[in-house]
Design an enzyme around this catalytic site. Structure first.
Site, PDB file in Angstrom:
ATOM      1  N   ALA A   1      36.869 -36.920 -10.024  1.00  0.00           N
ATOM      2  CA  ALA A   1      38.059 -34.804  -9.636  1.00  0.00           C
ATOM      3  C   ALA A   1      37.159 -34.608 -11.475  1.00  0.00           C
ATOM      4  O   ALA A   1      37.059 -35.393 -12.492  1.00  0.00           O
ATOM      5  CB  ALA A   1      39.323 -35.736 -10.415  1.00  0.00           C
ATOM      6  N   CYS A   2      36.542 -33.213 -11.122  1.00  0.00           N
ATOM      7  CA  CYS A   2      36.387 -32.812 -12.487  1.00  0.00           C
ATOM      8  C   CYS A   2      37.508 -32.855 -13.816  1.00  0.00           C
ATOM      9  O   CYS A   2      36.509 -32.749 -15.005  1.00  0.00           O
ATOM     10  CB  CYS A   2      36.584 -31.207 -12.115  1.00  0.00           C
ATOM     11  SG  CYS A   2      35.984 -30.124 -12.957  1.00  0.00           S
ATOM     12  N   PHE A   3      38.715 -32.684 -13.834  1.00  0.00           N
ATOM     13  CA  PHE A   3      39.315 -32.098 -14.525  1.00  0.00           C
ATOM     14  C   PHE A   3      40.769 -33.936 -15.210  1.00  0.00           C
ATOM     15  O   PHE A   3      40.666 -33.553 -16.253  1.00  0.00           O
ATOM     16  CB  PHE A   3      40.467 -31.347 -14.274  1.00  0.00           C
ATOM     17  CG  PHE A   3      40.656 -29.983 -14.441  1.00  0.00           C
ATOM     18  CD1 PHE A   3      41.120 -28.989 -15.366  1.00  0.00           C
ATOM     19  CD2 PHE A   3      40.415 -28.903 -13.258  1.00  0.00           C
ATOM     20  CE1 PHE A   3      40.333 -27.935 -15.541  1.00  0.00           C
ATOM     21  CE2 PHE A   3      39.942 -28.028 -13.746  1.00  0.00           C
ATOM     22  CZ  PHE A   3      39.847 -27.052 -14.544  1.00  0.00           C
TER      23      PHE A   3
END
Length: 283
Positions: free
Chosen positions: A144-146
């Site tokens: 997940a990017c965040f």
């Protein structure tokens, strides 16, 4: 000396396939010299998950939850990790070969664009900092990017506000796009970004500790329109450019439709990890 003129597209909401197709159509037009350097600001309707160019969908997305909740899934033309797009402002920048903002490596151009985004956030009352993450590997939620900031991405109080990804064509033309969270619901994001429902709670806790939205950072609601104005103003100041508001050309619209039909709207693209045939990663 006169400031360089860039095109500014303040776009509406689009589907996942349309949004990625438009970004690529703009990149092609800018790369060929048909259009000037371009900033596009847009949103997603319905909400969607985008996965990085090299990610395996089964390892990055809870497909069952997405189908149940009507959340679309698309593979980006850029690298990086999965993003849930909902209450956010999305930006994309397309630059032609040899443009000074694209000079050097990915990190160099990341920093130049991040300084513009930083100035935009400052205009909203948010004091964001460029991230300098440790060399240690990522932990839970690494798809997940965040869950963590890459170098030169923007953080507030040690939590990520903006997630970006980039690709470069062989010619040197550049596309960078990213998500600026207006409001952030880690439980909802984790529902779609945790392939195993049993780990969604753990991912939600990680995201809550490592990411934040502009509403929390500014201490007040920030509308999409206000954020879009601030980002455009910040980039203009930081890059020394001026804006020519515009829209998609007929050729770009036609090309975007072709890319939806032949790529971004197809399982062949979205479900199957492509070969490493193009450069482009998030650092």
């Amino acid at each position: 000396m006169e400031r360089e003129l860039w095109r500014l597209l303040v776009d509406g909401a689009g589907s996942a396939a349309w949004n990625m197709a438009v970004d690529e159509a703009i990149l092609e037009a800018v790369a060929s010299g048909e259009q000037p350097p371009t900033l596009r600001l847009y949103r997603w309707e319905p909400p969607a998950v985008s996965i990085g160019y090299f990610q395996e969908m089964a390892e990055a997305v809870n497909e069952a939850a997405c189908r149940r909740e009507g959340v679309e899934v698309v593979r980006r033309p850029t690298g990086g990790r999965a993003v849930f797009h909902d209450q956010e402002l999305t930006y994309s920048v397309a630059l032609p070969p040899g443009h000074p903002v694209a000079a050097g490596g990915i990190l160099d151009s990341y920093r130049r664009l991040s300084l513009g985004l930083q100035e935009g956030l400052r205009r909203l009352g948010v004091q964001a900092e460029l991230a300098t993450p440790p060399a240690a590997g990522r932990g839970p939620g690494a798809s997940a990017c965040f869950d963590s900031a890459s170098r030169h991405e923007l953080e507030w109080a040690g939590r990520k506000l903006v997630g970006s990804a980039q690709t470069r064509r062989a010619s040197g033309a550049l596309l960078q796009h990213g998500s600026i969270l207006l409001r952030f619901d880690p439980l909802r994001a984790a529902m779609f970004l945790s392939p195993d429902p049993a780990t969604a709670g753990q991912l939600a806790r990680v995201l809550a500790a490592r990411a934040a939205g502009l509403e929390e950072a500014a201490g007040r609601p920030v509308s999409w329109e206000e954020a879009a104005r601030a980002v455009a103003e910040g980039l203009a100041v930081a890059l020394g450019i001026r804006w020519a508001p515009g829209g998609l050309s007929p050729g770009e619209q036609r090309r975007a439709g072709e890319l939806v039909a032949g790529r971004y709207g197809t399982d062949a693209w979205n479900r199957h990890r492509p070969g490493r045939v193009r450069a482009g990663v998030s650092p």
